[in-house]
Motif scaffolding. Structure first.
Motif, PDB file in Angstrom:
ATOM      1  N   LEU A 177       1.009 -17.002  44.292  1.00  0.00           N
ATOM      2  CA  LEU A 177       0.948 -16.152  43.105  1.00  0.00           C
ATOM      3  C   LEU A 177      -0.409 -16.328  42.437  1.00  0.00           C
ATOM      4  CD1 LEU A 177       4.483 -16.875  41.537  1.00  0.00           C
ATOM      5  CD2 LEU A 177       3.809 -14.951  43.001  1.00  0.00           C
ATOM      6  N   ASP A 178      -1.189 -15.264  42.409  1.00  0.00           N
ATOM      7  CA  ASP A 178      -2.538 -15.323  41.847  1.00  0.00           C
ATOM      8  C   ASP A 178      -2.522 -14.774  40.421  1.00  0.00           C
ATOM      9  OD1 ASP A 178      -5.225 -15.511  41.404  1.00  0.00           O
ATOM     10  OD2 ASP A 178      -5.840 -14.434  43.198  1.00  0.00           O
ATOM     11  N   GLU A 179      -2.520 -15.672  39.455  1.00  0.00           N
ATOM     12  CA  GLU A 179      -2.504 -15.352  38.027  1.00  0.00           C
ATOM     13  C   GLU A 179      -1.386 -14.370  37.661  1.00  0.00           C
ATOM     14  OE1 GLU A 179      -6.093 -14.853  35.832  1.00  0.00           O
ATOM     15  OE2 GLU A 179      -7.326 -15.746  37.401  1.00  0.00           O
ATOM     16  N   PRO A 180      -0.133 -14.737  37.919  1.00  0.00           N
ATOM     17  CA  PRO A 180       0.971 -13.818  37.624  1.00  0.00           C
ATOM     18  C   PRO A 180       1.115 -13.492  36.147  1.00  0.00           C
ATOM     19  CG  PRO A 180       1.808 -16.012  38.125  1.00  0.00           C
ATOM     20  CD  PRO A 180       0.348 -16.012  38.485  1.00  0.00           C
ATOM     21  N   ALA A 181       0.637 -14.368  35.255  1.00  0.00           N
ATOM     22  CA  ALA A 181       0.778 -14.111  33.817  1.00  0.00           C
ATOM     23  C   ALA A 181      -0.454 -13.449  33.206  1.00  0.00           C
ATOM     24  CB  ALA A 181       1.074 -15.418  33.079  1.00  0.00           C
ATOM     25  N   ALA A 182      -1.406 -13.057  34.047  1.00  0.00           N
ATOM     26  CA  ALA A 182      -2.634 -12.431  33.524  1.00  0.00           C
ATOM     27  C   ALA A 182      -2.288 -11.196  32.702  1.00  0.00           C
ATOM     28  CB  ALA A 182      -3.558 -12.054  34.678  1.00  0.00           C
ATOM     29  N   GLY A 183      -2.869 -11.099  31.507  1.00  0.00           N
ATOM     30  CA  GLY A 183      -2.668  -9.937  30.660  1.00  0.00           C
ATOM     31  C   GLY A 183      -1.369  -9.929  29.880  1.00  0.00           C
ATOM     32  N   MET A 184      -0.588 -11.004  29.971  1.00  0.00           N
ATOM     33  CA  MET A 184       0.699 -11.056  29.277  1.00  0.00           C
ATOM     34  C   MET A 184       0.574 -11.822  27.963  1.00  0.00           C
ATOM     35  SD  MET A 184       3.466 -11.730  32.327  1.00  0.00           S
ATOM     36  CE  MET A 184       3.671 -10.533  33.674  1.00  0.00           C
ATOM     37  N   ASN A 185       1.404 -11.407  26.983  1.00  0.00           N
ATOM     38  CA  ASN A 185       1.456 -12.153  25.731  1.00  0.00           C
ATOM     39  C   ASN A 185       2.415 -13.332  25.885  1.00  0.00           C
ATOM     40  OD1 ASN A 185       4.154 -11.214  25.341  1.00  0.00           O
ATOM     41  ND2 ASN A 185       3.389  -9.364  24.323  1.00  0.00           N
ATOM     42  N   ALA A 186       2.594 -14.103  24.818  1.00  0.00           N
ATOM     43  CA  ALA A 186       3.398 -15.329  24.894  1.00  0.00           C
ATOM     44  C   ALA A 186       4.835 -15.050  25.302  1.00  0.00           C
ATOM     45  CB  ALA A 186       3.357 -16.062  23.554  1.00  0.00           C
ATOM     46  N   ASP A 187       5.433 -14.008  24.740  1.00  0.00           N
ATOM     47  CA  ASP A 187       6.827 -13.681  25.070  1.00  0.00           C
ATOM     48  C   ASP A 187       6.960 -13.238  26.526  1.00  0.00           C
ATOM     49  OD1 ASP A 187       7.700 -14.302  22.535  1.00  0.00           O
ATOM     50  OD2 ASP A 187       7.558 -12.227  21.803  1.00  0.00           O
ATOM     51  N   GLU A 188       6.016 -12.427  26.984  1.00  0.00           N
ATOM     52  CA  GLU A 188       6.042 -11.969  28.373  1.00  0.00           C
ATOM     53  C   GLU A 188       5.839 -13.130  29.336  1.00  0.00           C
ATOM     54  OE1 GLU A 188       4.305  -7.407  27.846  1.00  0.00           O
ATOM     55  OE2 GLU A 188       2.926  -9.108  27.943  1.00  0.00           O
ATOM     56  N   SER A 189       4.967 -14.076  28.960  1.00  0.00           N
ATOM     57  CA  SER A 189       4.731 -15.248  29.806  1.00  0.00           C
ATOM     58  C   SER A 189       5.996 -16.088  29.921  1.00  0.00           C
ATOM     59  CB  SER A 189       3.595 -16.103  29.236  1.00  0.00           C
ATOM     60  OG  SER A 189       2.371 -15.406  29.277  1.00  0.00           O
ATOM     61  N   LEU A 190       6.709 -16.244  28.816  1.00  0.00           N
ATOM     62  CA  LEU A 190       7.954 -17.006  28.828  1.00  0.00           C
ATOM     63  C   LEU A 190       8.989 -16.329  29.723  1.00  0.00           C
ATOM     64  CD1 LEU A 190       9.521 -19.429  27.732  1.00  0.00           C
ATOM     65  CD2 LEU A 190      10.225 -18.000  25.794  1.00  0.00           C
ATOM     66  N   GLU A 191       9.059 -15.007  29.635  1.00  0.00           N
ATOM     67  CA  GLU A 191       9.984 -14.251  30.489  1.00  0.00           C
ATOM     68  C   GLU A 191       9.599 -14.429  31.963  1.00  0.00           C
ATOM     69  OE1 GLU A 191      11.353  -9.622  31.407  1.00  0.00           O
ATOM     70  OE2 GLU A 191      10.194 -10.083  29.585  1.00  0.00           O
ATOM     71  N   GLU A 211      -3.140 -20.097  37.919  1.00  0.00           N
ATOM     72  CA  GLU A 211      -2.763 -19.640  36.580  1.00  0.00           C
ATOM     73  C   GLU A 211      -3.677 -20.233  35.524  1.00  0.00           C
ATOM     74  OE1 GLU A 211      -1.814 -17.524  34.070  1.00  0.00           O
ATOM     75  OE2 GLU A 211      -0.359 -17.173  35.685  1.00  0.00           O
ATOM     76  N   HIS A 212      -4.039 -19.395  34.529  1.00  0.00           N
ATOM     77  CA  HIS A 212      -4.850 -19.852  33.408  1.00  0.00           C
ATOM     78  C   HIS A 212      -3.996 -20.189  32.195  1.00  0.00           C
ATOM     79  CE1 HIS A 212      -8.987 -19.418  34.802  1.00  0.00           C
ATOM     80  NE2 HIS A 212      -8.637 -18.298  35.401  1.00  0.00           N
ATOM     81  N   HIS A 213      -2.798 -19.633  32.120  1.00  0.00           N
ATOM     82  CA  HIS A 213      -1.904 -19.920  30.999  1.00  0.00           C
ATOM     83  C   HIS A 213      -1.301 -21.320  31.183  1.00  0.00           C
ATOM     84  CE1 HIS A 213      -2.314 -15.629  30.462  1.00  0.00           C
ATOM     85  NE2 HIS A 213      -1.544 -15.640  29.375  1.00  0.00           N
ATOM     86  N   MET A 214      -1.772 -22.281  30.407  1.00  0.00           N
ATOM     87  CA  MET A 214      -1.289 -23.646  30.574  1.00  0.00           C
ATOM     88  C   MET A 214       0.176 -23.792  30.198  1.00  0.00           C
ATOM     89  SD  MET A 214      -3.315 -25.604  32.115  1.00  0.00           S
ATOM     90  CE  MET A 214      -2.390 -27.120  31.838  1.00  0.00           C
ATOM     91  N   ASP A 215       0.685 -22.926  29.322  1.00  0.00           N
ATOM     92  CA  ASP A 215       2.109 -23.005  28.996  1.00  0.00           C
ATOM     93  C   ASP A 215       2.952 -22.643  30.220  1.00  0.00           C
ATOM     94  OD1 ASP A 215       1.152 -20.393  28.861  1.00  0.00           O
ATOM     95  OD2 ASP A 215       2.614 -19.761  27.361  1.00  0.00           O
ATOM     96  N   VAL A 216       2.487 -21.680  31.017  1.00  0.00           N
ATOM     97  CA  VAL A 216       3.192 -21.306  32.241  1.00  0.00           C
ATOM     98  C   VAL A 216       3.142 -22.459  33.241  1.00  0.00           C
ATOM     99  CG1 VAL A 216       3.200 -19.722  34.220  1.00  0.00           C
ATOM    100  CG2 VAL A 216       2.761 -18.842  31.916  1.00  0.00           C
ATOM    101  N   VAL A 217       1.963 -23.050  33.414  1.00  0.00           N
ATOM    102  CA  VAL A 217       1.804 -24.186  34.324  1.00  0.00           C
ATOM    103  C   VAL A 217       2.690 -25.348  33.887  1.00  0.00           C
ATOM    104  CG1 VAL A 217       0.180 -25.892  35.235  1.00  0.00           C
ATOM    105  CG2 VAL A 217      -0.547 -23.513  34.957  1.00  0.00           C
ATOM    106  N   THR A 218       2.699 -25.638  32.597  1.00  0.00           N
ATOM    107  CA  THR A 218       3.476 -26.758  32.066  1.00  0.00           C
ATOM    108  C   THR A 218       4.966 -26.588  32.322  1.00  0.00           C
ATOM    109  OG1 THR A 218       1.834 -27.169  30.332  1.00  0.00           O
ATOM    110  CG2 THR A 218       4.043 -28.037  29.970  1.00  0.00           C
ATOM    111  N   HIS A 219       5.463 -25.371  32.129  1.00  0.00           N
ATOM    112  CA  HIS A 219       6.895 -25.124  32.273  1.00  0.00           C
ATOM    113  C   HIS A 219       7.343 -24.962  33.719  1.00  0.00           C
ATOM    114  CE1 HIS A 219       6.625 -24.033  27.912  1.00  0.00           C
ATOM    115  NE2 HIS A 219       7.796 -24.635  27.917  1.00  0.00           N
TER     116      HIS A 219
END
Length: 256
Positions: A177-191, A211-219
Motif C-alpha cells: 500500500l503506497d500512501e493509502p491515507a494520502a489526501g485524507m483528513n483525520a476522520d478519513e484516516s481513522l476510517e 505512509e506519511h500519516h504517523m497516526d495511521v502507522v501507529t495504529h
C-alpha cells in the motif's frame, strides 16, 4: 524462526549518480503489517517498484516466499501473489466500478481464446463466477451500491477503497500500500485504519505500507523501517522509532 514472506538483501537502485536505494535490507515475516516511513525522496516508492518489477535492482537480491524475484516482470509478480496500490490512484476511470474489479479477478480466470470468441458454456460460467467474486469484494469495501458508476465519478476516499479492492481481487499474499491515507483528513484516516485492519482479519495477507500519516502507522503497523536518502536510518517498533533521536531529527521534526 519462520521463513520470511519477503526478504530484500543489500538492494540498490541507481538513477544516474543518485542512489535511490542504497544497500537496503528487509525481512518481512508472514502476517504482519509493516511500515516504510521517511521524508519525500527517501526511496520508499522505489522499493515498491523494485519488488514488483517496475524497476530492476542494480545490486542485491529480492526473495518472495523463498523464490528469487530480483528480475521479475510486473505481471509475474502479480501472478506470484504480490499486489499493490499507487501513491497516485491508477483506476480505469472510464470503466465502471465493477469492471475495474472484474479485470483484476480475470487474472485467475481459466478459459481459452476460443471460449471467449464463441461464448462457450465454459466462458459463460467463468464470467458469471468472476462477476460474483467482483461483487463480493465490492461488498467488503462498501462499494456494492456503486458498482454501475464510473470509477472516475467516485469521491477520493472511495477511489482509494476501490483500488484496494482491485488489488485484493488478484488474491495476493503480500499487499503493498503506497500512501493509502494520502489526501485524507483525520476522520478519513481513522476510517482507513479500521478498513485495513478489517481486511487483515478477513484475509491471510501480509501488508507492507508506505505512509506519511504517523497516526495511521501507529495504529496499524507492528514495526517499521525509517528511510533517509535511500538508506535505513532505523528499524523497530513504532514506539522505538518515535524515541530514536536520529529519526526525530531527520523526519519527525527535530527538537520541536
Amino acid at each position: 524462526m519462520s521463513e520470511p514472506i519477503l526478504e530484500m538483501r543489500n538492494v540498490e537502485k541507481h538513477f544516474g549518480g543518485v542512489r535511490a536505494i542504497d544497500d537496503f535490507s528487509l525481512r518481512l515475516e508472514p502476517g504482519v503489517i509493516y511500515g516504510l516511513i521517511g521524508p519525500n525522496g527517501a526511496g520508499k516508492t522505489t522499493i515498491f517498484n523494485t519488488i514488483t518489477g517496475i524497476y530492476q535492482a542494480d545490486a542485491g537480491e529480492i526473495l518472495f516466499q523463498g523464490k528469487n524475484i530480483t528480475k521479475v516482470q510486473p505481471h509475474k509478480a502479480a501472478e506470484l501473489g504480490i499486489a499493490r496500490t499507487f501513491q497516485n490512484i491508477r483506476l480505469f476511470g472510464n470503466l465502471t466500478v465493477k469492471t475495474n474489479v472484474v479485470i483484476a479477478c480475470n487474472m485467475h480466470s481459466r478459459y481459452g481464446l476460443g471460449d471467449a470468441l464463441f461464448r462457450t458454456s465454459r466462458y459463460r460460467t467463468v464470467t458469471k463466477e468472476t462477476e460474483e467474486r467482483a461483487m463480493e469484494f465490492l461488498e467488503i469495501v462498501g462499494l456494492a451500491d456503486k458498482a454501475g458508476e464510473l470509477a472516475s465519478s467516485l469521491p477520493y476516499g472511495h477511489q482509494r477503497k476501490l483500488e484496494i479492492a482491485r488489488a485484493m481481487a488478484t488474491r495476493p499474499s503480500l499487499l503493498l500500500l503506497d500512501e493509502p491515507a494520502a489526501g485524507m483528513n483525520a476522520d478519513e484516516s481513522l476510517e482507513l485504519v479500521e478498513f485495513i485492519r478489517g481486511l487483515k482479519e478477513r484475509f491471510p495477507i501480509t501488508i507492507l505500507m508506505v505512509e506519511h500519516h504517523m497516526d495511521v502507522v501507529t495504529h496499524l503497523c507492528d514495526a517499521c523501517t525509517v528511510l533517509n536518502f535511500g538508506k535505513t536510518l532505523a528499524a523497530g517498533t513504532v514506539k522505538e522509532i518515535k524515541k530514536n533521536p536520529e529519526v526525530v531529527a531527520a523526519y519527525l521534526g527535530g527538537d520541536e
